[in-house]
Design a protein around this motif. Structure first.
Motif, short mmCIF file in Angstrom:
data_model
loop_
_atom_site.label_atom_id
_atom_site.label_comp_id
_atom_site.label_asym_id
_atom_site.label_seq_id
_atom_site.Cartn_x
_atom_site.Cartn_y
_atom_site.Cartn_z
N LEU A 137 0.80 -1.23 0.00
CA LEU A 137 0.00 0.00 0.00
C LEU A 137 0.83 1.28 0.00
CD1 LEU A 137 -2.73 -1.16 2.51
CD2 LEU A 137 -3.01 -0.80 0.04
N ALA A 138 1.95 1.28 0.68
CA ALA A 138 2.80 2.48 0.78
C ALA A 138 4.26 2.03 0.80
CB ALA A 138 2.45 3.27 2.03
N PRO A 139 4.76 1.53 -0.34
CA PRO A 139 6.09 0.91 -0.34
C PRO A 139 7.23 1.84 0.08
CG PRO A 139 5.18 1.04 -2.58
CD PRO A 139 4.12 1.46 -1.64
N ARG A 140 7.20 3.08 -0.36
CA ARG A 140 8.30 3.99 -0.01
C ARG A 140 8.33 4.27 1.49
NH1 ARG A 140 8.50 9.02 -3.97
NH2 ARG A 140 10.15 9.50 -2.51
N LEU A 141 7.18 4.57 2.07
CA LEU A 141 7.11 4.84 3.50
C LEU A 141 7.46 3.59 4.31
CD1 LEU A 141 6.44 6.69 5.89
CD2 LEU A 141 4.03 6.04 5.59
N THR A 142 6.95 2.45 3.89
CA THR A 142 7.22 1.20 4.60
C THR A 142 8.71 0.88 4.56
OG1 THR A 142 5.01 0.39 4.12
CG2 THR A 142 6.65 -1.26 4.75
N ARG A 143 9.34 1.05 3.41
CA ARG A 143 10.78 0.79 3.32
C ARG A 143 11.56 1.77 4.19
NH1 ARG A 143 9.53 -0.29 -2.25
NH2 ARG A 143 9.72 -2.53 -2.60
N LEU A 144 11.11 3.02 4.27
CA LEU A 144 11.78 4.01 5.11
C LEU A 144 11.68 3.61 6.58
CD1 LEU A 144 13.23 6.77 5.26
CD2 LEU A 144 10.96 7.81 5.51
N VAL A 145 10.49 3.26 7.03
CA VAL A 145 10.29 2.83 8.43
C VAL A 145 11.08 1.56 8.70
CG1 VAL A 145 8.57 1.97 10.07
CG2 VAL A 145 8.06 3.99 8.68
N ALA A 146 11.02 0.60 7.78
CA ALA A 146 11.75 -0.66 7.95
C ALA A 146 13.25 -0.42 7.97
CB ALA A 146 11.37 -1.64 6.83
N THR A 147 13.72 0.54 7.18
CA THR A 147 15.15 0.87 7.20
C THR A 147 15.55 1.43 8.55
OG1 THR A 147 15.20 1.24 4.81
CG2 THR A 147 16.94 2.30 6.11
N ALA A 148 14.73 2.31 9.12
CA ALA A 148 15.04 2.86 10.45
C ALA A 148 15.05 1.75 11.50
CB ALA A 148 14.02 3.94 10.82
N LEU A 149 14.07 0.85 11.47
CA LEU A 149 14.02 -0.25 12.43
C LEU A 149 15.22 -1.19 12.25
CD1 LEU A 149 10.20 -0.99 12.25
CD2 LEU A 149 11.45 -0.18 14.28
N THR A 150 15.62 -1.42 11.01
CA THR A 150 16.79 -2.26 10.73
C THR A 150 18.06 -1.60 11.25
OG1 THR A 150 15.68 -3.30 8.86
CG2 THR A 150 18.10 -3.40 8.89
N ALA A 151 18.18 -0.29 11.07
CA ALA A 151 19.35 0.44 11.59
C ALA A 151 19.39 0.35 13.12
CB ALA A 151 19.31 1.90 11.13
N ILE A 152 18.24 0.45 13.77
CA ILE A 152 18.19 0.34 15.23
C ILE A 152 18.60 -1.07 15.66
CG2 ILE A 152 16.67 0.39 17.25
CD1 ILE A 152 15.00 2.51 15.65
N ALA A 153 18.13 -2.09 14.95
CA ALA A 153 18.51 -3.47 15.28
C ALA A 153 20.02 -3.66 15.11
CB ALA A 153 17.75 -4.46 14.40
N ALA A 154 20.59 -3.13 14.03
CA ALA A 154 22.04 -3.22 13.83
C ALA A 154 22.78 -2.49 14.95
CB ALA A 154 22.42 -2.65 12.46
N SER A 155 22.28 -1.33 15.34
CA SER A 155 22.88 -0.57 16.43
C SER A 155 22.82 -1.36 17.73
CB SER A 155 22.18 0.78 16.58
OG SER A 155 22.66 1.46 17.72
N ASP A 156 21.70 -2.01 17.99
CA ASP A 156 21.57 -2.83 19.21
C ASP A 156 22.66 -3.90 19.25
OD1 ASP A 156 19.31 -1.39 19.91
OD2 ASP A 156 17.89 -3.01 19.44
N PHE A 157 22.83 -4.61 18.13
CA PHE A 157 23.84 -5.66 18.09
C PHE A 157 25.23 -5.10 18.25
CE2 PHE A 157 20.38 -8.14 16.12
CZ PHE A 157 20.47 -9.28 16.90
N LEU A 158 25.51 -3.93 17.67
CA LEU A 158 26.81 -3.30 17.84
C LEU A 158 27.02 -2.85 19.28
CD1 LEU A 158 27.03 -1.23 14.53
CD2 LEU A 158 28.38 -3.25 15.16
N GLN A 159 25.98 -2.32 19.93
CA GLN A 159 26.09 -1.92 21.34
C GLN A 159 26.41 -3.14 22.21
OE1 GLN A 159 26.22 1.09 22.32
NE2 GLN A 159 25.04 2.31 20.89
N LEU A 160 25.73 -4.24 21.95
CA LEU A 160 25.98 -5.46 22.73
C LEU A 160 27.38 -6.00 22.46
CD1 LEU A 160 22.49 -7.17 22.34
CD2 LEU A 160 23.44 -6.14 24.43
N ALA A 161 27.82 -5.98 21.21
CA ALA A 161 29.17 -6.46 20.88
C ALA A 161 30.22 -5.57 21.53
CB ALA A 161 29.35 -6.49 19.36
#
Length: 177
Positions: A137-161
């Motif tokens: 329904l809103a591919p650009r917005l969904t990809r933007l939100v998903a990109t932010a969530l993915t960046a946060i997940a990557a940051s979490d793993f880096l913080q833990l490492a």
């Protein structure tokens, strides 16, 4: 025989020694079916094309975003007010997450919602459905939100490492006893 008595008989036959809110689960399944029907209706009404197959990059992006959003909604201390009507606080588990217990008092539906909201694995089905619907329904917005969530997940793993490496370095710098 009415639906309530059927569910009660089924619950007794299914789990005679444990409380399983089968009626609440049926409500949750019905709500999920309603979400799917609603998304399908909106897609049809808007005439949005449904891709034959998502790209590999979208699968990875949505997979990581689903993981992060599911944990954020089900375990993060900041989102505990959303879960509070259905769960009770148990203890902190570190890294900004909390452990909660499903409230036993109340309806089977309340119990089932508590289980759903406090379980990242259970909630992931709903989150992935929402993100996948958003991709149509809103591919650009969904990809933007998903990109932010993915960046946060990557940051979490880096913080833990980083924290793990820091602890290891501090452990090695201590004199042997």
């Amino acid at each position: 025989m009415n639906v309530r008595s059927r569910v009660a008989r089924l619950r007794q036959a299914y789990a005679p020694h444990e409380h399983r809110p089968l009626g609440g689960y049926l409500v949750a399944l019905g709500a999920y079916g309603g979400v799917i029907a609603g998304l399908t209706g909106v897609v049809r009404a808007t005439g949005r094309p449904v891709p034959h197959a998502p790209s590999n990059s979208d699968i990875v992006l949505l997979g990581i975003a689903t993981h992060k959003l599911s944990r954020l909604l089900s375990k993060d201390a900041v989102t505990s007010p959303l879960r509070a009507p259905f769960t009770s606080y148990d203890r902190p588990t570190g890294n900004g997450e909390v452990m909660e217990q499903v409230r036993d008092q109340g309806s089977g539906t309340r119990h089932a919602i508590g289980e759903l909201l406090s379980c990242p694995f259970c909630l992931a089905v709903w989150v992935a459905t929402g993100l996948t619907g958003g991709l149509v329904l809103a591919p650009r917005l969904t990809r933007l939100v998903a990109t932010a969530l993915t960046a946060i997940a990557a940051s979490d793993f880096l913080q833990l490492a980083y924290a793990s490496a820091q602890q290891a370095a501090e452990g090695r710098s201590e004199p042997a006893q």
